[in-house]
Scaffold this motif. Structure first.
Motif, PDB file in Angstrom:
ATOM      1  N   GLU A  14       0.813  -1.213   0.000  1.00 51.81           N
ATOM      2  CA  GLU A  14       0.000   0.000   0.000  1.00 51.81           C
ATOM      3  C   GLU A  14       0.846   1.262   0.000  1.00 51.81           C
ATOM      4  OE1 GLU A  14      -2.785  -0.088   3.195  1.00 51.81           O
ATOM      5  OE2 GLU A  14      -3.734  -1.921   2.506  1.00 51.81           O
ATOM      6  N   GLY A  15       2.146   1.137   0.139  1.00 52.89           N
ATOM      7  CA  GLY A  15       3.009   2.310   0.116  1.00 52.89           C
ATOM      8  C   GLY A  15       2.987   3.084   1.415  1.00 52.89           C
ATOM      9  N   THR A  16       2.795   2.426   2.536  1.00 50.01           N
ATOM     10  CA  THR A  16       2.802   3.096   3.826  1.00 50.01           C
ATOM     11  C   THR A  16       4.197   3.672   4.069  1.00 50.01           C
ATOM     12  OG1 THR A  16       1.206   1.484   4.614  1.00 50.01           O
ATOM     13  CG2 THR A  16       2.323   2.806   6.284  1.00 50.01           C
ATOM     14  N   PRO A  17       4.287   4.955   4.348  1.00 51.48           N
ATOM     15  CA  PRO A  17       5.609   5.567   4.502  1.00 51.48           C
ATOM     16  C   PRO A  17       6.316   5.120   5.778  1.00 51.48           C
ATOM     17  CG  PRO A  17       3.896   7.143   5.021  1.00 51.48           C
ATOM     18  CD  PRO A  17       3.209   5.907   4.526  1.00 51.48           C
ATOM     19  N   GLU A  18       7.635   4.938   5.667  1.00 57.23           N
ATOM     20  CA  GLU A  18       8.429   4.626   6.849  1.00 57.23           C
ATOM     21  C   GLU A  18       8.584   5.882   7.695  1.00 57.23           C
ATOM     22  OE1 GLU A  18      12.066   2.950   5.439  1.00 57.23           O
ATOM     23  OE2 GLU A  18      11.052   1.321   4.408  1.00 57.23           O
ATOM     24  N   ARG A  19       8.733   7.014   7.032  1.00 56.28           N
ATOM     25  CA  ARG A  19       8.809   8.303   7.718  1.00 56.28           C
ATOM     26  C   ARG A  19       7.458   8.989   7.581  1.00 56.28           C
ATOM     27  NH1 ARG A  19      13.564   8.991   4.188  1.00 56.28           N
ATOM     28  NH2 ARG A  19      12.198  10.369   3.067  1.00 56.28           N
ATOM     29  N   SER A  20       7.135   9.849   8.535  1.00 57.75           N
ATOM     30  CA  SER A  20       5.867  10.569   8.468  1.00 57.75           C
ATOM     31  C   SER A  20       5.933  11.629   7.366  1.00 57.75           C
ATOM     32  CB  SER A  20       5.560  11.229   9.812  1.00 57.75           C
ATOM     33  OG  SER A  20       6.420  12.329  10.019  1.00 57.75           O
ATOM     34  N   TYR A  21       4.771  12.129   6.996  1.00 54.94           N
ATOM     35  CA  TYR A  21       4.680  13.166   5.958  1.00 54.94           C
ATOM     36  C   TYR A  21       5.534  14.369   6.352  1.00 54.94           C
ATOM     37  CZ  TYR A  21       2.514  16.470   2.706  1.00 54.94           C
ATOM     38  OH  TYR A  21       2.289  17.399   1.720  1.00 54.94           O
ATOM     39  N   ARG A  22       5.451  14.775   7.610  1.00 58.61           N
ATOM     40  CA  ARG A  22       6.195  15.937   8.114  1.00 58.61           C
ATOM     41  C   ARG A  22       7.704  15.708   8.007  1.00 58.61           C
ATOM     42  NH1 ARG A  22       4.243  20.466   8.812  1.00 58.61           N
ATOM     43  NH2 ARG A  22       2.341  19.754   9.757  1.00 58.61           N
ATOM     44  N   GLU A  23       8.161  14.488   8.308  1.00 53.12           N
ATOM     45  CA  GLU A  23       9.593  14.173   8.211  1.00 53.12           C
ATOM     46  C   GLU A  23      10.049  14.148   6.752  1.00 53.12           C
ATOM     47  OE1 GLU A  23      10.081  11.339  12.160  1.00 53.12           O
ATOM     48  OE2 GLU A  23       9.561  10.424  10.243  1.00 53.12           O
TER      49      GLU A  23
END
Length: 150
Positions: A14-23
């Motif tokens: 699903e492409g869940t980010p390892e880093r948050s959007y803010r990071e």
């Protein structure tokens, strides 16, 4: 054991980010304008996943550039963390010349994962298709509303 590994594989697909959007915003290029909001980024990834199932995406600088030149219509999504920027800095200009909507998302690895690839990608063009037309139109409207850089 097999059941424990399944949710992780789903998260990667699903492409869940390892880093948050803010990071991820810390790694953006100076030319990454207009940048999609967190909500729009999720919608674009969802639309890309649907388009990839129906083989309605163009992936990579060479392929996207070729089809923009041929006059193909669609939403161009660029990764904001691609270095060097010389690789793809001409794509937004081509899109503006042909009145194609485009937006930047923060991560090339998430962009590649949304397209169903294990490799990161810096440019994707989403082509319209009747199977996911509602999601596509929603993304098209929001990307078109983003302010273009001067």
């Amino acid at each position: 054991m097999a059941r424990e590994k399944q949710p992780e594989a789903t998260a990667e697909a699903e492409g869940t980010p390892e880093r948050s959007y803010r990071e991820q915003l810390d790694y953006l290029n100076p030319i990454a304008q207009p940048l999609a909001s967190r909500k729009l980024t999720r919608k674009l990834y969802k639309c890309i996943r649907k388009a990839a199932k129906h083989k309605q995406i163009r992936r990579g600088v060479k392929e996207v550039q070729k089809f923009i030149n041929k006059g193909e219509k669609g939403i161009t999504v660029l990764a904001g963390d691609t270095l060097p920027i010389d690789v793809y800095c001409h794509i937004p200009i081509m899109c503006e010349d042909r009145s194609l909507p485009y937006a930047y998302v923060p991560s090339k690895s998430d962009l590649g994962a949304a397209a169903g690839s294990k490799r990161p990608t810096c440019v994707i063009m989403i082509k319209p298709h009747e199977e996911y037309q509602e999601t596509y139109d929603e993304c098209l409207e929001e990307v078109g509303a983003l302010p273009l850089p001067l």
